[in-house]
Structures are given as structure tokens and as C-alpha cells.
Design an enzyme around this catalytic site. Sequence first.
Site, short mmCIF file in Angstrom:
data_model
loop_
_atom_site.label_atom_id
_atom_site.label_comp_id
_atom_site.label_asym_id
_atom_site.label_seq_id
_atom_site.Cartn_x
_atom_site.Cartn_y
_atom_site.Cartn_z
N GLY A 1 0.51 3.57 -4.24
CA GLY A 1 0.94 4.24 -3.01
C GLY A 1 2.44 4.25 -2.84
O GLY A 1 3.06 5.29 -2.57
N ARG A 2 3.08 3.09 -3.01
CA ARG A 2 4.52 3.01 -2.75
C ARG A 2 5.36 3.68 -3.83
O ARG A 2 6.57 3.81 -3.69
CB ARG A 2 4.92 1.54 -2.59
N LYS B 1 -6.44 -7.04 7.09
CA LYS B 1 -7.32 -5.89 7.34
C LYS B 1 -8.74 -6.36 7.62
O LYS B 1 -9.41 -5.85 8.51
CB LYS B 1 -7.37 -4.98 6.09
N HIS C 1 28.61 -2.27 13.81
CA HIS C 1 28.75 -2.61 15.23
C HIS C 1 27.54 -3.41 15.71
O HIS C 1 27.30 -3.50 16.90
CB HIS C 1 28.91 -1.33 16.05
N LYS D 1 -4.77 7.98 -0.38
CA LYS D 1 -5.27 7.85 -1.75
C LYS D 1 -6.72 7.35 -1.73
O LYS D 1 -7.58 7.88 -2.40
CB LYS D 1 -4.37 6.88 -2.50
N GLU E 1 6.36 -5.17 -1.21
CA GLU E 1 4.94 -5.10 -1.56
C GLU E 1 4.77 -5.27 -3.08
O GLU E 1 3.75 -5.77 -3.55
CB GLU E 1 4.34 -3.76 -1.11
N GLU F 1 -6.13 3.47 9.84
CA GLU F 1 -5.15 4.17 10.67
C GLU F 1 -5.21 5.68 10.42
O GLU F 1 -5.20 6.49 11.35
CB GLU F 1 -3.72 3.67 10.35
#
Length: 535
Positions: free
Chosen positions: A266-267, A499, A384, A209, A353, A215
Amino acid sequence: MQFRDFSDLPACGRLRELAADPPDLTRPGFLSPERIRSCCISSCGFDLLYATQRVDERVLDGLQELADQAGIIDAFLAMKAGAVLNRIEGCESENRQVLHTASRDVFSDPPLAEEASARAREQLERLRTFLDDLDQGRITNHRGESFHTMIQVGIGGSDLGPRALYLALASLRRSGRRACFIANVDPDDAASVLDGLDLSRTLVNVVSKSGTTLETRTNEQLVREALVRSGLEPSRHLLAVTGKGSPMDDPSRYRATFHMFDYIGGRYSATSMVGGVTLGFALGYETFVELLRGAHAMDVAAEERDIRRNIPLMMAMLGIWNHNFLGMPTVAVLPYSQALARFPAHLQQCDMESNGKSITRQGAPVRWQTGPVVWGEPGTNGQHAFYQLLHQGTEIVPAEFIGLRNSQYGVDQLVAGTTSQQKLVANMLAQSLALAMGRPDDNPARRFAGNRPSLLLLADRLTARTMGTLLALYEHKIVFQGFCWNINSFDQEGVQLGKVLAGRLLETMAAAEAGDGGAEDDSPESAMLVAAGML
Ligand code: G6Q
């Protein structure tokens, strides 16, 4: 919108009193057939079963009052209509509308937020044309061959939701098509995805965005160079999904560019082009539209004010009951579906977030607990592994089970009188009962205290529509809780500091690489690099 502090809401006092002596799920007869039948909400193809929560009618009435007093549904309606809710009053903040629901409000006429929905329709139309061009052979590689793979390069909201949805719906993949994802700046992530891939038949969809994420820009560069090394022209293979006007919004560098907009966080962006391009490529345009239909149905259903008829509102309020009043600090999301393997990871971001905040919408410190820690893994595997703690640990973890009555592939086997799907669902129901009822035993090691709350979300089958509904259901649960806690669920300032410091460390490392003698100084950043053996 007038938001009030959570602790000032009168219903909180009543709920605190009730929390001193919550209903006892272990009491003989408490989990009666009548209770199990009546503690159920059905909406948009999902059933929410909540008999195994420590609530009774008095608690539910209190939670209804709390939801009303906090103005949750009014805030939700205002959000969908375009109110500027991503803000902290009196402070510099993103100051934006919150319109992820508009990305799927493309079926109503007129939509609630007309401009945002018109843009969503425009992007969908671009996507339809692009996918059609691929199908008709108008977009091919340099040899005139079709593309069979799409790599989505993106991180955080530009990865987790789309990846979870792709895995959930992989059974619907178009023949000869597949998607893969590169998120981490760890070079091994890209290396393992690129290993053995025929890049000449691959499209690379770079999703960011902001168009600036370290990254993603690094991985884009890495993939560009891999294309060049294979003798391919990157601009023929690369696509972009980015904010209009971002540094990545440069048509000369990409074969096609799609846009998302600043009012979609974003999320919350999986139903925008952030998810649309890769899902449309791998699953087909119509499947993506079905997903939008499912999400839109829940967007509408979630307007209901009665918590006993609104699944995300009930889940939000049960979550608040467990977290704020019964003092449970985490929530486990446990899908009994392998296809939903990455859905808890998406929810972890979406929830933590959004609601991992310590100040109110007015910038004051909160005096109450906000978002819980969210975690989870698919069952039955988890049984398990970590269920020991769920049943007998000192931490009480409310569980949200998600199950489907039918498998996706329909390939199953009768063993000892039941199918694998039956075994899967039976295990999920059994866990819910075991957590609630417990079991007395003279041997303390074999004793189950019970009274551990859980809920069950059930649908018939995991289809594109069901998945869209489930995605929206959780988005709304999270947003409803944020409204109730009077926090801004739409910013993420808490990820910035790390960051910035990473940027400083990288500058120091780059200076050292360049042989600049001044690279090492007496800052904590340099000291950390030296101690870590990186300088
Ligand atoms: C989500 C967050 C965050 C974001 C990533 C990627 O709500 O804002 O996870 O999605 O940092 O950002 P870009 O899409 O800008 O690369």
C-alpha cells in the site's frame, strides 16, 4: 538472498570506533568551500548536499563497506527482478514479491519483471482509454454533462501518497478538474468534503487493495447514500481501484474497475492505479506518465553501488550513521515548498510502517535500533514553530531539507531586493548552516552548540517528473535501510492488533445499540467503553 544481522557486519565495529569522535562541524574552517563543493551528488535532476553531516572520508568509507557487506544493492536488484522479499523465514508471513518498481518500469524493453510490467502497462492503457472516454463525452452523468471532481476514498497507502502527489502537482491541474480525498472514518471528514459539492458532476474513486478496510467501506457506503439522497445512481459515479479478486472486485457496483496487485505494498503504491486514476483525472494522463518517468529514472540510478554517486543510498547510510552510531532517534523532513506540505506525512507512513520493526528476516529479535521516528512540516513555517528545539533542544534531530530553486507558479515579487523564492531558499540554506556551525555566546541562552547534522536535496522546479523522482528516491532510501537492518520492510503486522480490538469494541457497541442485555461484560473492552462514556 543471504541477509546478515546488522551487528555482525564487520564495518559496524569500525563505524562504532569512528562514532566515538565524529567530525566537528563547528571547527573553524571545517565547512570550507572545498568541502561544500565536494560533498555533493547530482542525479536525475537532484543535488544532494551533505557537507553539513558529521562525516569525513573515513566515515564514508566505513558506510560504503557497511552497504557492501549488507548486500544492499544486490537485494535491491533482486527485489526489482521479482524476488520474494516480503517474508519472514520460518514464520507465516505475506510471502510476496515486492514489485512497486514494475509499476513504472513501463518504458524499458524488456523490463526487469516482465509479467508485472505487462500488467502495469495493461492498467495504464485502461486508464488512458477511460480518461479519453471522459474527454470525448463518452462517459458522462445522467444529464450528459462531464465530471469535474473526483473524490478518492481510501486510507493509509490508498490515501497518503496519492494525496501528497496531488497537492504537490496541483499547479498542473487540468482546467475545470479537481480532486479531493476522504480517508478518516471520522464522519466530519466526509461531511466537510461533501459540503457544497455538486455530486452530479462528481466521480467517487474508492481505493482499497484488500477491499475490506473498515474506514474505506464505511465511507463508500456513506458516499453511496449521499448520491442516492441526491437522486443519483451510485454505479454511474463510483469507480474502484482494488486487488484482483478482492471483495470490491465487482464490476456491477462500479462504473469502472482498475486493479493493483498483491506484490505492491500500500505505502509503495502511489505509482500504480492507486494514484494513477485520481492523478490522471485531475492532472491528465501525460502528467501521470511523466511522474512515472521520473520515478523510473531514479529506480535505475539507485542501482549504483558507490554511495558517493547514489543519492538514496547515501541518504540511507547517513541516516544509519546518525541513528545507529550517533544515537539520534528521529528524523525531520523539512520541505521548503508549500506544494510538498503532505509529503512528510506520506514519508512518515512509508518509513515508519516499513522500518518500525523489532524482528529480523529470520524472526529473531533485533539487537540494534531499526527505523527512526519520522516527522516534518514545510519551512519556513516550521522556523516559527519547532525549530527552537532543533537548534537548542536536548534532542538532536537530523534534518532533511528539500528545496526547489524556482517556484511552481512563477508568480513572485521583488521585496527588499530579493524574490520570495530567494527568501525561501536562503532560509533553508541558512538553517542548515546554523544547525551545523552553531554560534558561541557568553550568554548561555543565546548560545548555539552546533554539530547538528542536516542534508539538502535541491532540484530546479517541482514538476511531475521531479516529483516522481523524489518519491522513488525516498522509497529506495527506506528500503535500503531495511535491507541493512535485516528486517522485512514490506509487511505491517504491527497495525493488526488495534484493528482486532476495535472490531471487538464495535461488536459490543452494536450489541448495546440492538438492546442486547449481554453487551456489557467484564472484559477490558467493555470497561474502556464504559469509562469513556460510550456504553
Ligand atoms: C500500507 C498499509 C496500509 C494500507 C491501508 C489501506 O502499506 O498496508 O496503510 O494501505 O490499510 O489498505 P487497503 O488499500 O487494503 O484499503
